[in-house]
Design an enzyme around this catalytic site. Structure first.
Site, PDB file in Angstrom:
ATOM      1  N   PRO A  69       0.828  -1.213   0.000  1.00  0.00           N
ATOM      2  CA  PRO A  69       0.000   0.000   0.000  1.00  0.00           C
ATOM      3  C   PRO A  69       0.853   1.249   0.000  1.00  0.00           C
ATOM      4  CG  PRO A  69      -0.905  -1.609   1.516  1.00  0.00           C
ATOM      5  CD  PRO A  69       0.420  -2.163   1.036  1.00  0.00           C
ATOM      6  N   CYS A  70       0.449   2.232  -0.833  1.00  0.00           N
ATOM      7  CA  CYS A  70       1.330   3.376  -1.079  1.00  0.00           C
ATOM      8  C   CYS A  70       0.909   4.632  -0.346  1.00  0.00           C
ATOM      9  CB  CYS A  70       1.372   3.679  -2.580  1.00  0.00           C
ATOM     10  SG  CYS A  70      -0.220   4.198  -3.267  1.00  0.00           S
TER      11      CYS A  70
END
Length: 346
Positions: A69-70
């Protein structure tokens, strides 16, 4: 046969890339905790996976692909007043942020012992190179290096691979044989016309921009001033769109379309954003069966699934080099051509 393991697998962009290349492969597992993404993956590739966490996973693929997840690595996250603690911790191992899950991949590889994937591919936002997060990124590289990997990374733009979307992402390729992955060997493609990706005569009112707060942000009505500290306007798409994210009904977004015969503007459709991520209409039709449209409403799920994926043609180019340069064992029926492309031997 190439064996791959997809962590934070989303809608399976690595699988789609290998299918497009005609590479014989097997996904030995797919790990994704978001229920909607698992449903989408199952529909696209005819599987029966269930949501699951990556922590403690232990399998033996040839290629491991992960795109943790960014959000906690994004510039917007660091600039938020509500993200002060994440700004301090970034994606540090054990920090508890979503982006710290990148280090779970390191743990998974470490627990494999002497046997390790021949290649590890990681994709994330360019924010990982900012000073708030680069320390954690360097830790990730160091940990893989200590396990025998040679790391190479580069910022790649989808426009360099035929897709008219200004989407820059960091791609890191770690290989075991001591030779660094050479990003200069990636086969670039001329950017295709945006018209190839847009639907004709979109008249459905659900896509029309009619909310005053959004209309007031259209750049043609309110041009950005040189003194503006941050561009928060809706730009009209010309040659390419901007980065596709989870939502299009917010500002800024990937861009808007001007109606040809009247002074109206619309959002990109769900089908258009899937095309702009490198998926084809057959894929999208499968998604419509899984997540049907509701009368008069845009489909937030279909937008989010596309926005969280990886652009397929970029992965195709990376896989081509990995196979052609013998970083991983090639299937017996696949050979490299002089131009760097792959050809199936029939």
């Amino acid at each position: 046969m190439i064996k791959i393991l997809e962590l934070f697998g989303g809608i399976g962009a690595p699988r789609k890339a290998l299918i497009n290349l005609g590479v014989d492969h097997k996904a030995i597992d797919y790990v994704e905790i978001k229920e909607n993404r698992v449903r989408a993956y199952n529909a696209l590739y005819d599987h029966r996976h269930k949501p699951q966490n990556i922590v403690g996973w232990n399998l033996k693929p040839d290629i491991l692909v992960h795109g943790s997840p960014c959000q906690d690595n994004s510039v917007a996250q660091y600039s938020s007043h509500t993200a002060k603690e994440n700004k301090k911790r970034g994606a540090e191992e054990g920090s508890g942020t979503r982006s710290s899950l990148m280090h779970e991949t390191v743990k998974i590889v470490r627990t494999m012992g002497e046997w390790k994937p021949r290649a590890v591919i990681w994709e994330n936002v360019v924010g990982v190179l900012e000073k708030q997060a680069v320390g954690s990124f360097n830790d990730y590289l160091l940990n893989l290096s200590n396990m025998g990997y040679t790391n190479s990374f580069q910022v790649l733009d989808a426009r360099e691979f035929g897709i008219p979307q200004a989407r820059e992402r960091v791609f890191c390729v770690s290989t075991l044989d001591g030779n660094p992955f050479d990003f200069n060997k990636l086969r670039k493609r001329k950017m295709r016309s945006i018209e190839e990706f847009l639907e004709n005569n979109v008249t459905d009112p659900r896509y029309l921009i009619n909310v005053p707060s959004m209309l007031n942000k259209i750049e043609e009505f309110n041009p950005v001033k040189p003194t503006d500290s941050y561009k928060r306007r809706l730009g009209v798409i010309d040659e390419f769109c901007w980065t596709i994210t989870e939502r299009q009904d917010r500002c800024p977004n990937a861009g808007i379309i001007r109606a040809a015969d009247k002074p109206e503007y619309r959002y990109l459709t769900e089908r258009e954003v899937w095309r702009l991520m490198g998926f084809d209409d057959d894929d999208f039709d499968l998604m419509l069966n899984e997540f049907p449209m509701k009368k008069g409403l845009r489909n937030a799920t279909l937008y989010a699934l596309a926005g969280n994926s990886i652009v397929v043609p970029v992965l195709e180019a990376i896989f081509e080099v990995l196979l052609a340069e013998d970083f991983i064992e090639q299937p017996n029926d696949l050979r490299s051509l002089p131009n760097g492309q792959l050809e199936l031997i029939c």
